[in-house]
Design an enzyme around this catalytic site. Structure first.
Site, short mmCIF file in Angstrom:
data_model
loop_
_atom_site.label_atom_id
_atom_site.label_comp_id
_atom_site.label_asym_id
_atom_site.label_seq_id
_atom_site.Cartn_x
_atom_site.Cartn_y
_atom_site.Cartn_z
N TYR A 263 0.82 -1.21 0.00
CA TYR A 263 0.00 0.00 0.00
C TYR A 263 0.86 1.26 0.00
CZ TYR A 263 -4.42 -2.35 0.11
OH TYR A 263 -5.50 -3.11 -0.26
N THR B 78 -14.52 0.74 -15.23
CA THR B 78 -14.64 -0.30 -14.22
C THR B 78 -15.09 -1.60 -14.85
OG1 THR B 78 -15.69 -0.94 -12.12
CG2 THR B 78 -17.01 0.41 -13.63
N SER B 79 -14.55 -2.70 -14.30
CA SER B 79 -14.93 -4.04 -14.82
C SER B 79 -16.30 -4.43 -14.30
CB SER B 79 -13.87 -5.06 -14.37
OG SER B 79 -13.71 -5.02 -12.95
N SER C 277 -13.05 -1.89 -23.25
CA SER C 277 -13.43 -3.31 -23.37
C SER C 277 -14.89 -3.50 -22.95
CB SER C 277 -12.55 -4.18 -22.45
OG SER C 277 -11.20 -3.89 -22.66
N HIS D 93 -14.28 3.22 -1.54
CA HIS D 93 -13.32 2.24 -1.03
C HIS D 93 -12.19 2.88 -0.24
CE1 HIS D 93 -14.72 -0.62 -4.50
NE2 HIS D 93 -15.59 -0.52 -3.53
N ASN E 101 -11.81 4.15 -6.69
CA ASN E 101 -10.37 4.36 -6.67
C ASN E 101 -9.94 4.99 -5.35
OD1 ASN E 101 -10.50 3.42 -9.25
ND2 ASN E 101 -10.43 5.44 -10.21
N VAL E 102 -8.74 4.66 -4.96
CA VAL E 102 -8.20 5.12 -3.66
C VAL E 102 -7.02 6.07 -3.87
CG1 VAL E 102 -9.00 3.07 -2.41
CG2 VAL E 102 -6.77 3.01 -3.55
N ASP E 103 -6.88 6.56 -5.14
CA ASP E 103 -5.68 7.30 -5.53
C ASP E 103 -5.79 8.82 -5.34
OD1 ASP E 103 -6.60 6.52 -8.96
OD2 ASP E 103 -7.23 8.23 -7.75
C1 BV8 Z 1 -18.69 -5.84 1.22
C2 BV8 Z 1 -9.79 -0.92 -2.02
C3 BV8 Z 1 -19.99 -6.75 2.97
C4 BV8 Z 1 -8.55 -1.69 -1.70
C5 BV8 Z 1 -11.32 -2.45 -3.20
C6 BV8 Z 1 -22.58 -8.62 -3.34
C7 BV8 Z 1 -22.88 -7.61 -2.44
C8 BV8 Z 1 -21.91 -7.19 -1.52
C9 BV8 Z 1 -20.63 -7.76 -1.52
C10 BV8 Z 1 -20.34 -8.76 -2.42
C11 BV8 Z 1 -21.31 -9.19 -3.32
N1 BV8 Z 1 -20.74 -10.17 -4.06
C12 BV8 Z 1 -19.47 -10.36 -3.69
C13 BV8 Z 1 -19.20 -9.54 -2.67
C14 BV8 Z 1 -17.91 -9.47 -1.98
C15 BV8 Z 1 -16.96 -8.45 -2.59
C16 BV8 Z 1 -16.97 -8.45 -4.09
O1 BV8 Z 1 -17.63 -7.63 -4.72
N2 BV8 Z 1 -16.23 -9.38 -4.67
C17 BV8 Z 1 -16.13 -9.43 -6.11
C18 BV8 Z 1 -14.70 -9.64 -6.53
C19 BV8 Z 1 -17.05 -10.56 -6.58
N3 BV8 Z 1 -17.27 -7.13 -2.09
C20 BV8 Z 1 -16.74 -6.75 -0.93
O2 BV8 Z 1 -16.06 -7.48 -0.23
C21 BV8 Z 1 -17.05 -5.35 -0.46
N4 BV8 Z 1 -17.49 -5.42 0.91
O3 BV8 Z 1 -19.57 -5.97 0.45
O4 BV8 Z 1 -18.80 -6.13 2.56
C22 BV8 Z 1 -20.09 -6.51 4.43
C23 BV8 Z 1 -21.22 -5.87 4.93
C24 BV8 Z 1 -21.32 -5.69 6.28
C25 BV8 Z 1 -20.29 -6.08 7.14
C26 BV8 Z 1 -19.15 -6.69 6.62
C27 BV8 Z 1 -19.04 -6.92 5.25
C28 BV8 Z 1 -15.82 -4.47 -0.45
C29 BV8 Z 1 -15.33 -4.26 -1.85
C30 BV8 Z 1 -14.19 -3.22 -1.83
C31 BV8 Z 1 -12.85 -3.92 -1.97
N5 BV8 Z 1 -11.77 -2.92 -2.09
N6 BV8 Z 1 -10.40 -1.48 -3.24
C32 BV8 Z 1 -7.47 -1.50 -2.73
O5 BV8 Z 1 -7.64 -0.70 -3.68
O6 BV8 Z 1 -6.42 -2.16 -2.57
S1 BV8 Z 1 -11.96 -3.01 -4.64
C33 BV8 Z 1 -10.89 -2.83 -5.93
O7 BV8 Z 1 -11.56 -3.32 -7.07
C34 BV8 Z 1 -10.50 -1.40 -6.30
O8 BV8 Z 1 -11.18 -0.40 -5.58
C35 BV8 Z 1 -10.97 -1.34 -7.76
O9 BV8 Z 1 -11.30 -0.06 -8.16
C36 BV8 Z 1 -12.16 -2.19 -7.62
C37 BV8 Z 1 -12.94 -2.60 -8.79
O10 BV8 Z 1 -12.09 -2.86 -9.83
P1 BV8 Z 1 -12.13 -1.82 -11.06
O11 BV8 Z 1 -12.03 -0.44 -10.55
O12 BV8 Z 1 -13.29 -2.13 -11.91
O13 BV8 Z 1 -10.76 -2.14 -11.75
P2 BV8 Z 1 -10.46 -3.36 -12.74
O14 BV8 Z 1 -8.97 -3.44 -12.85
O15 BV8 Z 1 -11.25 -4.56 -12.34
O16 BV8 Z 1 -11.06 -2.88 -14.14
C38 BV8 Z 1 -10.53 -1.79 -14.81
C39 BV8 Z 1 -11.42 -1.51 -15.98
O17 BV8 Z 1 -10.93 -0.34 -16.62
C40 BV8 Z 1 -11.41 -2.61 -17.02
O18 BV8 Z 1 -12.77 -2.90 -17.39
C41 BV8 Z 1 -10.66 -2.00 -18.20
O19 BV8 Z 1 -11.19 -2.45 -19.45
C42 BV8 Z 1 -10.94 -0.55 -18.02
N7 BV8 Z 1 -9.94 0.36 -18.56
C43 BV8 Z 1 -8.61 0.14 -18.76
N8 BV8 Z 1 -8.04 1.27 -19.26
C44 BV8 Z 1 -9.02 2.19 -19.37
C45 BV8 Z 1 -10.23 1.62 -18.93
N9 BV8 Z 1 -11.39 2.29 -18.91
C46 BV8 Z 1 -11.38 3.56 -19.35
N10 BV8 Z 1 -10.26 4.18 -19.79
C47 BV8 Z 1 -9.08 3.54 -19.81
N11 BV8 Z 1 -7.97 4.16 -20.27
#
Ligand code: BV8
Length: 253
Positions: free
Chosen positions: A71, A196-197, A223, A127, A110-112
């Protein structure tokens, strides 16, 4: 809709008429600021790690030094990154909306910190932030130095270990952010999903709330994502390119 120019013109028209806009942003928003996305393959020291495994309380408790080093490297990298034209355009859109008595809300995963550095004001950091560290037990906030820290995990003067102020997988998002995001989504005329994905919840669910309340939904991503079939318009482009184009079309509308 096949022709990207048609999609841009249509979305610009919706935005020009909108009184309330919500933009959900993900890591792709910062890709053109040279910040790797969450699903980019990690490099160097982190090549063998999966971000989704590292971004958990379990990983931190198992190895606080390793996780805080990851981090802190991201914090230092983001501190020297520059907002890109996508960030500055969203800030300009917010100023335009506010001047017209409308509202513009950014929900960022984003956290940036780049939206605020670009001048956006109404930003909900769903987040958390790489720049808000706190004591693990006391929750006492503390600033980290601008440059890299030397000892991991960093500790408060009391010796208490610190953690980054981000929301890890399995942790709840801040209630006030969730409530405000839900409120804004129910009132949106247009909901933009940018860079976002659309895989992480509950952040990925706010567009459903907006759609159910009658919003036009738009995705901006080079994408396709699971969201693509469910939006009213899909702009297959980088956010740093599409957003300035939308703004110039809006100004001509
Ligand atoms: C929670 C901080 C419950 C840390 C992050 C349903 C409901 C609730 C929860 C869940 C659920 N199903 C599953 C869950 C659990 C989980 C979850 O969602 N899992 C997923 C993987 C299935 N969710 C959680 O755990 C959340 N908590 O719900 O808690 C609870 C309630 C009460 C009490 C206790 C618990 C917490 C989720 C937050 C996790 N923390 N970040 C860190 O940054 O290190 S998430 C992390 O992923 C980042 O924040 C990131 O931003 C985020 C999502 O990813 P994306 O931003 O989409 O990034 P990614 O790389 O995936 O995609 C990038 C995209 O950009 C691509 O599509 C690409 O094509 C595109 N791209 C590329 N270049 C460009 C572009 N687009 C435009 N321009 C460009 N140039």
């Amino acid at each position: 809709m096949s022709d990207p120019a048609d999609a841009l013109a249509q979305v610009a028209g919706w935005l020009a008429d909108a009184r309330s806009v919500v933009a959900l942003t993900g890591a792709g928003m910062s890709a053109e600021s040279q910040i790797p996305t969450f699903r980019d393959t990690m490099d160097g020291l982190w090549a063998s790690f999966d971000p989704q495994q590292l971004a958990t309380l379990e990983a931190f408790e198992a190895d606080p030094a390793l996780v805080t080093r990851w981090y802190d490297e991201r914090r230092v990298r983001c501190a020297v990154a520059e907002p890109n034209p996508g960030h500055t355009t969203l800030a300009a859109m917010e100023r335009t909306a506010t001047a017209r008595g409308g509202s513009f809300t950014i929900l960022t995963q984003n956290v940036d910190g780049l939206h605020r550095r670009a001048g956006s004001v109404n930003v909900l950091e769903l987040h958390g932030s790489l720049f808000a560290w706190r004591g693990v037990r006391s929750g006492e906030a503390a600033e980290l130095p601008d440059g890299p820290i030397e000892n991991f995990p960093p500790r408060l003067p009391s010796g208490e270990p610190m953690r980054p102020g981000v929301v890890w997988f399995g942790e709840a998002l801040p209630n006030d952010a969730i409530d405000a995001a839900f409120e804004a989504s129910t009132k949106a005329d247009v909901f933009l999903s940018i860079g976002t994905s659309s895989l992480v919840y509950p952040a990925a669910g706010f567009i459903d709330t907006a759609r159910d309340a009658g919003a036009k939904t738009v995705e901006i991503n080079p994408s396709e994502t699971p969201l693509t079939p469910h939006v009213d318009a899909s702009i297959r482009a980088k956010s740093g390119e599409a957003l300035p184009m939308l703004m110039s079309l809006m100004n001509r509308a």
